[in-house]
Scaffold this motif. Structure first.
Motif, PDB file in Angstrom:
ATOM      1  N   LEU A   3      -4.116  34.063  39.901  1.00  9.00           N
ATOM      2  CA  LEU A   3      -4.828  35.208  39.331  1.00  9.00           C
ATOM      3  C   LEU A   3      -5.867  35.764  40.309  1.00  9.00           C
ATOM      4  O   LEU A   3      -6.010  36.986  40.444  1.00  9.00           O
ATOM      5  CB  LEU A   3      -5.491  34.817  38.022  1.00  9.00           C
ATOM      6  N   LEU A   4      -6.566  34.890  40.990  1.00  7.91           N
ATOM      7  CA  LEU A   4      -7.564  35.348  41.959  1.00  7.91           C
ATOM      8  C   LEU A   4      -6.930  36.172  43.078  1.00  7.91           C
ATOM      9  O   LEU A   4      -7.458  37.215  43.472  1.00  7.91           O
ATOM     10  CB  LEU A   4      -8.318  34.152  42.553  1.00  7.91           C
ATOM     11  N   ARG A   6      -4.117  37.814  42.890  1.00 10.98           N
ATOM     12  CA  ARG A   6      -3.634  39.083  42.323  1.00 10.98           C
ATOM     13  C   ARG A   6      -4.786  40.081  42.172  1.00 10.98           C
ATOM     14  O   ARG A   6      -4.630  41.270  42.438  1.00 10.98           O
ATOM     15  CB  ARG A   6      -2.945  38.846  40.990  1.00 10.98           C
ATOM     16  N   ARG A   7      -5.931  39.582  41.763  1.00 14.02           N
ATOM     17  CA  ARG A   7      -7.105  40.458  41.652  1.00 14.02           C
ATOM     18  C   ARG A   7      -7.533  40.980  43.020  1.00 14.02           C
ATOM     19  O   ARG A   7      -7.908  42.138  43.170  1.00 14.02           O
ATOM     20  CB  ARG A   7      -8.261  39.714  41.001  1.00 14.02           C
ATOM     21  N   ARG A   8      -7.479  40.096  43.999  1.00 14.57           N
ATOM     22  CA  ARG A   8      -7.875  40.508  45.349  1.00 14.57           C
ATOM     23  C   ARG A   8      -6.936  41.596  45.869  1.00 14.57           C
ATOM     24  O   ARG A   8      -7.369  42.523  46.563  1.00 14.57           O
ATOM     25  CB  ARG A   8      -7.874  39.312  46.283  1.00 14.57           C
ATOM     26  N   ALA A   9      -5.649  41.482  45.528  1.00 15.36           N
ATOM     27  CA  ALA A   9      -4.668  42.480  45.953  1.00 15.36           C
ATOM     28  C   ALA A   9      -5.007  43.855  45.393  1.00 15.36           C
ATOM     29  O   ALA A   9      -4.793  44.875  46.060  1.00 15.36           O
ATOM     30  CB  ALA A   9      -3.270  42.063  45.512  1.00 15.36           C
ATOM     31  N   VAL A  10      -5.564  43.889  44.197  1.00 15.16           N
ATOM     32  CA  VAL A  10      -5.930  45.167  43.574  1.00 15.16           C
ATOM     33  C   VAL A  10      -7.055  45.844  44.361  1.00 15.16           C
ATOM     34  O   VAL A  10      -7.035  47.058  44.572  1.00 15.16           O
ATOM     35  CB  VAL A  10      -6.356  44.952  42.106  1.00 15.16           C
ATOM     36  N   PHE A  11      -8.007  45.053  44.816  1.00 14.89           N
ATOM     37  CA  PHE A  11      -9.177  45.615  45.488  1.00 14.89           C
ATOM     38  C   PHE A  11      -9.015  45.767  46.992  1.00 14.89           C
ATOM     39  O   PHE A  11      -9.803  46.461  47.634  1.00 14.89           O
ATOM     40  CB  PHE A  11     -10.415  44.770  45.181  1.00 14.89           C
ATOM     41  N   GLY A  21       1.642  37.869  48.147  1.00 14.36           N
ATOM     42  CA  GLY A  21       2.433  36.749  48.662  1.00 14.36           C
ATOM     43  C   GLY A  21       1.763  35.420  48.373  1.00 14.36           C
ATOM     44  O   GLY A  21       2.420  34.448  47.974  1.00 14.36           O
ATOM     45  N   GLU A  22       0.454  35.378  48.572  1.00 13.42           N
ATOM     46  CA  GLU A  22      -0.299  34.155  48.266  1.00 13.42           C
ATOM     47  C   GLU A  22      -0.262  33.863  46.772  1.00 13.42           C
ATOM     48  O   GLU A  22      -0.112  32.711  46.364  1.00 13.42           O
ATOM     49  CB  GLU A  22      -1.751  34.280  48.731  1.00 13.42           C
ATOM     50  N   ALA A  23      -0.378  34.895  45.962  1.00  9.74           N
ATOM     51  CA  ALA A  23      -0.323  34.719  44.508  1.00  9.74           C
ATOM     52  C   ALA A  23       1.033  34.145  44.106  1.00  9.74           C
ATOM     53  O   ALA A  23       1.112  33.230  43.278  1.00  9.74           O
ATOM     54  CB  ALA A  23      -0.558  36.051  43.802  1.00  9.74           C
ATOM     55  N   GLU A  24       2.090  34.660  44.706  1.00  4.40           N
ATOM     56  CA  GLU A  24       3.442  34.175  44.416  1.00  4.40           C
ATOM     57  C   GLU A  24       3.578  32.700  44.789  1.00  4.40           C
ATOM     58  O   GLU A  24       4.139  31.896  44.042  1.00  4.40           O
ATOM     59  CB  GLU A  24       4.448  35.013  45.212  1.00  4.40           C
ATOM     60  N   ARG A  25       3.032  32.341  45.938  1.00 10.73           N
ATOM     61  CA  ARG A  25       3.089  30.951  46.405  1.00 10.73           C
ATOM     62  C   ARG A  25       2.372  30.029  45.420  1.00 10.73           C
ATOM     63  O   ARG A  25       2.900  28.988  45.035  1.00 10.73           O
ATOM     64  CB  ARG A  25       2.460  30.838  47.790  1.00 10.73           C
ATOM     65  N   TRP A  26       1.184  30.424  44.993  1.00  8.35           N
ATOM     66  CA  TRP A  26       0.424  29.601  44.048  1.00  8.35           C
ATOM     67  C   TRP A  26       1.116  29.519  42.691  1.00  8.35           C
ATOM     68  O   TRP A  26       1.068  28.500  42.019  1.00  8.35           O
ATOM     69  CB  TRP A  26      -1.000  30.113  43.906  1.00  8.35           C
TER      70      TRP A  26
END
Length: 61
Positions: A3-4, A6-11, A21-26
């Motif tokens: 989730l963190l 994914r949020r970072r990707a938004v900003f 990609g990192e969100a997918e890995r986690w």
């Protein structure tokens, strides 16, 4: 963590591909961890209950 990222990707739109990609890995790591915990527990045990109901306290016969 997923989730963190994914949020970072938004900003951080310029690097969103990296964060997604990192969100997918986690996310995959979390699924793997959850699956391994269920394998340790085994099939769901329902105790003495059967499809015929709970026989505890009932007289057999």
């Amino acid at each position: 963590m997923e989730l963190l990222y994914r949020r970072r990707a938004v900003f951080d739109c310029e690097h969103s591909w990296k964060w997604l990609g990192e969100a997918e890995r986690w996310g995959h790591l979390a699924q793997k961890e959850t699956a391994s915990r269920f394998k340790k527990i085994g099939p769901m045990a329902m105790g003495p209950n059967t499809i015929h109901g709970d026989l505890r306290g009932k007289q057999m016969g």
